[in-house]
Each structure stands twice: as structure tokens, then as C-alpha cells.
Design a protein around this motif. Structure first.
Motif, PDB file in Angstrom:
ATOM      1  N   GLY A  94       1.191  -1.326  -0.174  1.00  0.00           N
ATOM      2  CA  GLY A  94       0.270  -0.026  -0.258  1.00  0.00           C
ATOM      3  C   GLY A  94       0.708   1.546   0.158  1.00  0.00           C
ATOM      4  O   GLY A  94       2.075   0.928   0.389  1.00  0.00           O
ATOM      5  N   ASP A  95       0.232   2.260   0.014  1.00  0.00           N
ATOM      6  CA  ASP A  95       0.660   3.754  -0.129  1.00  0.00           C
ATOM      7  C   ASP A  95       1.968   4.011   0.883  1.00  0.00           C
ATOM      8  O   ASP A  95       2.819   4.652   1.085  1.00  0.00           O
ATOM      9  N   GLN A  96       1.364   3.229   2.273  1.00  0.00           N
ATOM     10  CA  GLN A  96       2.441   3.698   3.532  1.00  0.00           C
ATOM     11  C   GLN A  96       3.606   2.430   3.363  1.00  0.00           C
ATOM     12  O   GLN A  96       4.414   2.288   4.802  1.00  0.00           O
ATOM     13  N   GLY A  97       3.429   1.505   2.606  1.00  0.00           N
ATOM     14  CA  GLY A  97       4.779   0.480   2.352  1.00  0.00           C
ATOM     15  C   GLY A  97       4.256  -0.796   3.147  1.00  0.00           C
ATOM     16  O   GLY A  97       5.014  -1.550   3.326  1.00  0.00           O
ATOM     17  N   ASP A  98       2.733  -0.919   3.707  1.00  0.00           N
ATOM     18  CA  ASP A  98       2.268  -2.233   4.478  1.00  0.00           C
ATOM     19  C   ASP A  98       2.187  -2.894   3.254  1.00  0.00           C
ATOM     20  O   ASP A  98       1.698  -2.531   2.142  1.00  0.00           O
ATOM     21  N   GLY A  99       2.369  -4.522   3.742  1.00  0.00           N
ATOM     22  CA  GLY A  99       2.345  -6.040   3.046  1.00  0.00           C
ATOM     23  C   GLY A  99       0.541  -5.449   2.662  1.00  0.00           C
ATOM     24  O   GLY A  99      -0.380  -5.164   3.852  1.00  0.00           O
ATOM     25  N   ILE A 100      -0.201  -5.600   1.816  1.00  0.00           N
ATOM     26  CA  ILE A 100      -1.451  -6.404   1.741  1.00  0.00           C
ATOM     27  C   ILE A 100      -1.585  -7.605   1.424  1.00  0.00           C
ATOM     28  O   ILE A 100      -1.715  -8.295   0.370  1.00  0.00           O
ATOM     29  N   ALA A 101      -2.482  -7.977   2.245  1.00  0.00           N
ATOM     30  CA  ALA A 101      -3.361  -9.413   2.263  1.00  0.00           C
ATOM     31  C   ALA A 101      -5.298  -9.929   1.900  1.00  0.00           C
ATOM     32  O   ALA A 101      -5.245  -8.680   2.274  1.00  0.00           O
ATOM     33  N   LYS A 102      -5.622 -10.754   0.955  1.00  0.00           N
ATOM     34  CA  LYS A 102      -6.574 -10.050   0.689  1.00  0.00           C
ATOM     35  C   LYS A 102      -7.367 -12.399   1.539  1.00  0.00           C
ATOM     36  O   LYS A 102      -6.599 -12.721   1.377  1.00  0.00           O
ATOM     37  N   VAL A 103      -7.641 -12.047   2.365  1.00  0.00           N
ATOM     38  CA  VAL A 103      -8.906 -13.350   2.618  1.00  0.00           C
ATOM     39  C   VAL A 103     -10.046 -13.245   2.010  1.00  0.00           C
ATOM     40  O   VAL A 103     -10.161 -13.373   1.208  1.00  0.00           O
ATOM     41  N   GLU A 104     -11.049 -14.268   3.191  1.00  0.00           N
ATOM     42  CA  GLU A 104     -11.867 -14.257   2.301  1.00  0.00           C
ATOM     43  C   GLU A 104     -12.722 -13.600   2.096  1.00  0.00           C
ATOM     44  O   GLU A 104     -12.633 -12.313   2.417  1.00  0.00           O
TER      45      GLU A 104
END
Length: 144
Positions: A94-104
Motif C-alpha cells: 500500500g501507499d504507506q509501504g505495508d503489505g496487503i493480503a486478501k482473505v475470504e
């Protein structure tokens, strides 16, 4: 690296299906239920290529149940709970450099310190209607 604008209303994964010469992307009902989107409205949509094709992703994830889940979740609320520990796959940053995961149901989990392709075990710390925040409790042993 994909930058996600702060004006983003919804983020989910869905296959593109052909039907009668047109193409359809199905919006999860949870996006309407949680008022991220409204029926009969027009939205600007961005299509991002998945690092893994949807078909192979579905085949890979089908036999593997989420590990170490602490509870089962109804389809009416967020699919995670505070304190829950589970394995996720980081899809983007994301914009802040954090990882993005998607779940159900395409529910987004933000994981600071994670990079695309990482498969860490995380603990969910904060749950909101459309997003959760988690911290890494065990890194992917294959990561360098």
C-alpha cells in the motif's frame, strides 16, 4: 509495486468471466453489505494483474485450508477476529509501504513489514468493517 490511493473504496479479487460477448467481474455481496459500494451506482474500476493467475491461485488455495484459525466466521461480518492467527499471502504493498493480503470474500488485511510474495503467519490485532491490521508472528521460512 502498486500504489493504492487513499480514495480507494473497495479492494477485492475476482475472476473475469465471459458471458454472451461481454465480460463480467462479480462484486462480492459483502462490499454492498458493508456499504463500501452501493447498488445502481457507477464506479471507476482499476484492474490489476494478479501475480498468480486466478485459476492457478484457486487451485493452489482450494486444498489448503487456512491454518490455525481460531474460529469460524459468518458471511455477515469480517472474516477475521482480533487475536486470530493465520497464514496469509501478501499480494501488494500500500501507499504507506505495508503489505496487503486478501482473505475470504476479498477482505483486506494490512501487514506492516511484509512484501509481495511473502507468506507470513500473522496475528490479527485490529478488525474494522472493511479492513484488518495484523502483525507478523512467523515469517515465511522460504523467504531470504
Amino acid at each position: 509495486m502498486v500504489e493504492i490511493p487513499s480514495s480507494l473504496r473497495s479492494l477485492f479479487s475476482a475472476p473475469i468471466k465471459e458471458q454472451d460477448g461481454t465480460y463480467i467481474v462479480e462484486v462480492p455481496s459483502s462490499e454492498i453489505d458493508f456499504e463500501a459500494l452501493s447498488a445502481d451506482e457507477t464506479y471507476r474500476v482499476a484492474i490489476l494483474e494478479s501475480p498468480v493467475s486466478t485459476e492457478s491461485s484457486v487451485q493452489q488455495e482450494s486444498p489448503r485450508a487456512p491454518s490455525r484459525e481460531t474460529a469460524s466466521h459468518s458471511s455477515s461480518g469480517p472474516p477475521v477476529e482480533e487475536g486470530e492467527v493465520r497464514d496469509v499471502t501478501i499480494e501488494t504493498v500500500g501507499d504507506q509501504g505495508d503489505g496487503i493480503a486478501k482473505v475470504e470474500r476479498g477482505y483486506v488485511v494490512i501487514v506492516p513489514g511484509a512484501q509481495p510474495g511473502d507468506e507470513p503467519t500473522v496475528e490479527v490485532e485490529q478488525v474494522q468493517e472493511n479492513v484488518a491490521f495484523a502483525s507478523i508472528v512467523d515469517n515465511d521460512p522460504r523467504a531470504v
